[in-house]
Design an enzyme around this catalytic site. Structure first.
Site, short mmCIF file in Angstrom:
data_model
loop_
_atom_site.label_atom_id
_atom_site.label_comp_id
_atom_site.label_asym_id
_atom_site.label_seq_id
_atom_site.Cartn_x
_atom_site.Cartn_y
_atom_site.Cartn_z
N GLY B 16 4.46 42.18 0.25
CA GLY B 16 4.63 41.94 -0.95
C GLY B 16 5.97 42.05 -1.74
O GLY B 16 6.69 43.03 -1.40
N GLY B 18 7.03 42.12 -5.05
CA GLY B 18 6.92 42.61 -6.45
C GLY B 18 8.02 43.82 -6.48
O GLY B 18 8.78 44.05 -5.59
N PHE B 19 7.63 44.41 -7.45
CA PHE B 19 8.60 45.42 -7.83
C PHE B 19 8.53 46.75 -6.81
O PHE B 19 9.57 47.26 -6.33
CB PHE B 19 8.00 46.36 -9.14
CG PHE B 19 8.44 45.41 -10.54
CD1 PHE B 19 9.87 45.06 -10.86
CD2 PHE B 19 7.45 45.01 -11.16
CE1 PHE B 19 9.99 44.38 -11.87
CE2 PHE B 19 7.65 44.24 -12.28
CZ PHE B 19 8.83 44.06 -12.78
N GLU B 175 0.72 41.82 -26.43
CA GLU B 175 2.09 41.06 -26.45
C GLU B 175 1.70 39.55 -26.69
O GLU B 175 2.13 38.60 -27.33
CB GLU B 175 2.98 41.30 -25.25
CG GLU B 175 3.47 42.69 -25.17
CD GLU B 175 4.27 42.98 -24.38
OE1 GLU B 175 5.35 43.94 -24.36
OE2 GLU B 175 4.18 42.70 -23.11
N GLN B 315 7.22 50.93 -13.44
CA GLN B 315 8.01 52.07 -12.84
C GLN B 315 7.37 52.87 -11.64
O GLN B 315 8.32 53.29 -10.91
CB GLN B 315 7.92 52.85 -14.20
CG GLN B 315 9.18 52.64 -15.06
CD GLN B 315 10.64 52.71 -14.35
OE1 GLN B 315 10.52 53.58 -13.48
NE2 GLN B 315 11.70 51.91 -14.31
#
Lengths: 416, 416
Positions: B16, B18-19, B175, B315
Site C-alpha cells: 500500500g 497510501g499515507f 465537504e 494522521q
C-alpha cells in the site's frame, strides 16, 4: 422537443462541437438566429494534441474545453448533449438516441473516427487515438505494460510487453512515435531503474514508401532521419493486415510480438443516416457551397466535394464552418451564396524536443525553428485562456525538468 | 520472484502506497534494508481532496502522485504494481494475483474501501468516493445527469435527475455537500441558462443526530447552520436502507426520487487473507507495536488495536507508519521496540468558500480562519512541488473567477 426555448427566429442546428462546428457557431454569433449545438461529448476536444495526453505530457483537461463555456452568454444559443444517428430531410428533423429535434438550417460537422478497414482482429486489439478517452486509455496501457514487464520473469513475454507498434506514418503516428521514444530515452529509465530500456522498442509501420505523405519529400526524409536518430524503428512499405496470437502481422506473415498495437492508420466518417455518405471514407457528398440539400450543409472530416477533394484536417473544417455560417446568413437575408474556396495555410508536425517540420506555402522549415513555430500555432488554437496557460505550464515543466509528471494510471470507473 | 534484484540486505515488503505505507517507507530510507512497495495503483492518491475532483475543482493528476517518483533514487527501493490478496505467514510470502513475493518484514497498509453494509441495491446504484477513479466517475455522473435533465421534458424524471442524495454526514459527506451546493449556487446556472436550478436539490442524509461526529457539538452545529445557509437539505436521524425503483429509501419507507445516490457512509478494511481480520470493520487486530505476528505489522485504516481503537484517518496511518519503520530498524539492530502512542493533531473539515471548522487540541476555529488553515494544511500534505503548485493554481482560479473549469466529461475507454 429537446426542451429548447421557443424563439421568434429560425433555428440552425449544428451537429458537432469540433473545429468545424465551432467555427460555424462563431460565424452565426450576430445572425439573430437561434443556434442549437449538439454533441455526444460536453467538451470540444483539441485533437492535434491527443498524442501528448497519451504520452503523459498534458492533462486531459488542458485540451478539453466545455462547449457550454464557449456558448455561454450568447443570446439564443443552446447546447444539448446527445448522440445523433442521422437526419430526416423530408421532415427537417435530426434524429438522436433520445428523441428528435427540428431544424430550419442544418450543419453536419460530426467528424470522423478510426478506420480499421474491416479488420476486426485489429479493431479488437488496438488502441486508437481519436478522442481524449482513447488518449487516456492509451496512457494507461503504456504504464500498465511497463509495470507488467517490470514484474515479468519470462523474457519473451517481457519483450512483447515492451514492443510498442504504431501503425500509420501520418502526423499522428509520427508525433506519437517521437513522443514515445523521448519518454523511453529520457523519462522512464529514472522511474524503472530495474528495467533494461534498450529492450523497449518503438516501431512505426507505414504502408506507403514515405512518412508524412502530405508533406514534401524533403520533409518526409528529414522526419525519417530524425525519428531513426531518436531510436524509432521505422518500417516503410510495411502493410499491417492482422493481429493474431499476440503479434502484429504485416507484409504477408512477418510478425512483431506486441501487447501494444496503436492504430493511427486512417479515418472513416462517423455514421450518419439520411444523407448520401457513399463517398470515399463514408463521407457525405457536398457541392461547392458545402451543401447536401436545400438548407443542409456538411463540413469538415465528414464531408467531401468530389470535384475538389480536400484533406481531412482542422483548417478545412474551420474555413468551411465560417463559409457555411456566412451563407446561412446570406440565405436568411436573400443574398447570393459565397462559394467555398480553401486557403491552405500549411502543415506542420512535431517529431520531438526541438525537432519539427513545417511547410507554409513555399517555405519549408525544420528543426528548432519549426518546433517553436509548432508550439506557437498550437497554443494559439487551443481554446480558452486557462487552457493555454495550463498547456504552456505543462510544456515548460517538461522542457526544463526533462520529466513527464502525469504518469498516474487513472480510470473513471467504480472499483470492484 | 517478481523480478526484484537480489540484495545482501533483508527485505521489507510494504503493501500500500497510501499515507501509512509512504510514512513507513520514508522511515526506512536510511535503514540499509531492501524495501519493496506493492500497490494496485501506480500512484499515491490524496484522498482528503477527492471530493474536489468529483466537483470539478481539481485535476485528478493534481492529487495523484506516481509512487515511482517518490521512491526514485533511493538505494534498493523497488515498486511493483500488483493486487495483493493476502499473506502466508508460515512461508513468509505475500500472495498477489500475479505471483508470490517473499518478505523478511511485512507492513500491511492496504487501507479500506466503501462499506455498503451488505446492501446490494445500494452498492449497485450508488457512487462511492474512495479513489480518483471513483471521483472522476462521480464528476461524469453529475454532468451527465445535468445534461439529461436539460433535455428531459418529463417533470418527474427531471426532478429525479436533479436530486443529488449524499448519504453520510462525516467529513467526506459534509465537504461534498458543500462543494455541490456551491457548484449549483455559483457555477452551473451560467452554464445551463435554460435550466431552473431552484429545482436542483443537494440532500445530506445522516443516520445519527448530528453531523461531523468526530468534532465537538459546537462545530457540528456550526456545520449544520452553514450547510443549510448554503441551501443543502440536511436530514439527521435519517437511516438509508435501500435504493429501489429509482428512489433512495430511508427510515422505513420514506423516499427521495434520485438518479444520483452518493455513498459516503462508512468504510470497511480491504480484504486480506491470512491474518486475523475479524475485528470491527473487517480490520486486522494489532498490538501496541502495530504487530500482527513476529515480523508482520499492520497500520492505518486496515488495522485496529482493540485495547485503544483509533479513528481511521490519515494522521493515525502516518504516525503508525513512522513507528513501524523505526521498529523494523530497532529489530534489525537488536534494540527494544517503541510502543505506538498516538498524538492527535486535530481535525478539520471545509464546508464551502470561506467556511470551515477546525479543532486543534482545545482550540476551536470556524469560518474564514478555519478555512485558510484548512487550505494551508492540505497544501502542506500534498506530495510534490508540482502538485502543490497545481492545486494552488486551481484553487486560486476558482476563488477569483467563481468558476470550476474542469467540467468536461472524460472517460478512459475505447469508444464504440
Amino acid at each position: 422537443m429537446y426542451n429548447i426555448p421557443t424563439s421568434s427566429s429560425r433555428r440552425v442546428v449544428i451537429i458537432g462541437g469540433g473545429f468545424g462546428g465551432l467555427a460555424a457557431a462563431k460565424a452565426l454569433r450576430e445572425s439573430g438566429l437561434q443556434v442549437v449545438m449538439i454533441d455526444s461529448n460536453n467538451c470540444h476536444q483539441f485533437q492535434p494534441l491527443l498524442y501528448q495526453v497519451a504520452t503523459s505530457g498534458l492533462e486531459p483537461t488542458a485540451i478539453a474545453f466545455p462547449l457550454r463555456s464557449i456558448l455561454r452568454g450568447r443570446k439564443d444559443f443552446h447546447f444539448r448533449m446527445a448522440y445523433v444517428t442521422g437526419v430526416d430531410v423530408e421532415r427537417c428533423v435530426v434524429m438522436t438516441e433520445t428523441g428528435e429535434l427540428e431544424y430550419d438550417y442544418l450543419v453536419v460537422a460530426a467528424g470522423a473516427d478510426t478506420n480499421y478497414f474491416g479488420m476486426s482482429n485489429i479493431e479488437a486489439a488496438s488502441m486508437p487515438l481519436k478522442s481524449i478517452d482513447e488518449a487516456l486509455a492509451l496512457r494507461n496501457r503504456i504504464y500498465r505494460s511497463l509495470e507488467s514487464a517490470q514484474k515479468c520473469e519470462c523474457v519473451e513475454e517481457q519483450e512483447r510487453l515492451l514492443n510498442f507498434v504504431i501503425v500509420g506514418g501520418g502526423a499522428t503516428g509520427v508525433e506519437l512515435a517521437g513522443a514515445l521514444a523521448e519518454l523511453r530515452n529520457r523519462v522512464l529509465p529514472r522511474d524503472f531503474p530495474d528495467l533494461d530500456f534498450s529492450r523497449m522498442k518503438v516501431w512505426l509501420l507505414n504502408a506507403s514508401d514515405r512518412l508524412l505523405e502530405a508533406f514534401s519529400e524533403k520533409s518526409s526524409e528529414k522526419c525519417l532521419t530524425d525519428l531513426r536518430a531518436m531510436g524509432v524503428d521505422v518500417l516503410v512499405e510495411a502493410k499491417v493486415s492482422d493481429y493474431a496470437d499476440g503479434a502484429v502481422i504485416y507484409n504477408d506473415g512477418q510478425r512483431i510480438e506486441s501487447a501494444n498495437l496503436i492504430w493511427a492508420s486512417g479515418i472513416i466518417a462517423n455514421k450518419f443516416e439520411g444523407l448520401d455518405n457513399t463517398a470515399r471514407g463514408r463521407r457525405i457528398v457536398i457541392d461547392e457551397y458545402c451543401r447536401v440539400g436545400e438548407r443542409v450543409f456538411a463540413i469538415g472530416d465528414i464531408a467531401i466535394n468530389n470535384e475538389s477533394p480536400l484533406p481531412q484536417v482542422a483548417q478545412v473544417a474551420i474555413q468551411q464552418g465560417r463559409n457555411v455560417g456566412r451563407n446561412v446568413i446570406n440565405m436568411e437575408r436573400g443574398r447570393a451564396l459565397e462559394k467555398f474556396v480553401y486557403k491552405n495555410k500549411g502543415s506542420m508536425a512535431t517529431i520531438g524536443r526541438n525537432r519539427a517540420v513545417a511547410e507554409i506555402g513555399r517555405l519549408r522549415v525544420s528543426g528548432f525553428a519549426a518546433w517553436v513555430l509548432w508550439l506557437f500555432v498550437h497554443l494559439l488554437f487551443i481554446l480558452g485562456f486557462r487552457n493555454k496557460l495550463l498547456v504552456m505550464w505543462d510544456w515548460a515543466w517538461s522542457y526544463v525538468t526533462h520529466d513527464q509528471p502525469l504518469r498516474s494510471i487513472i480510470e473513471a470507473k467504480k472499483r470492484r
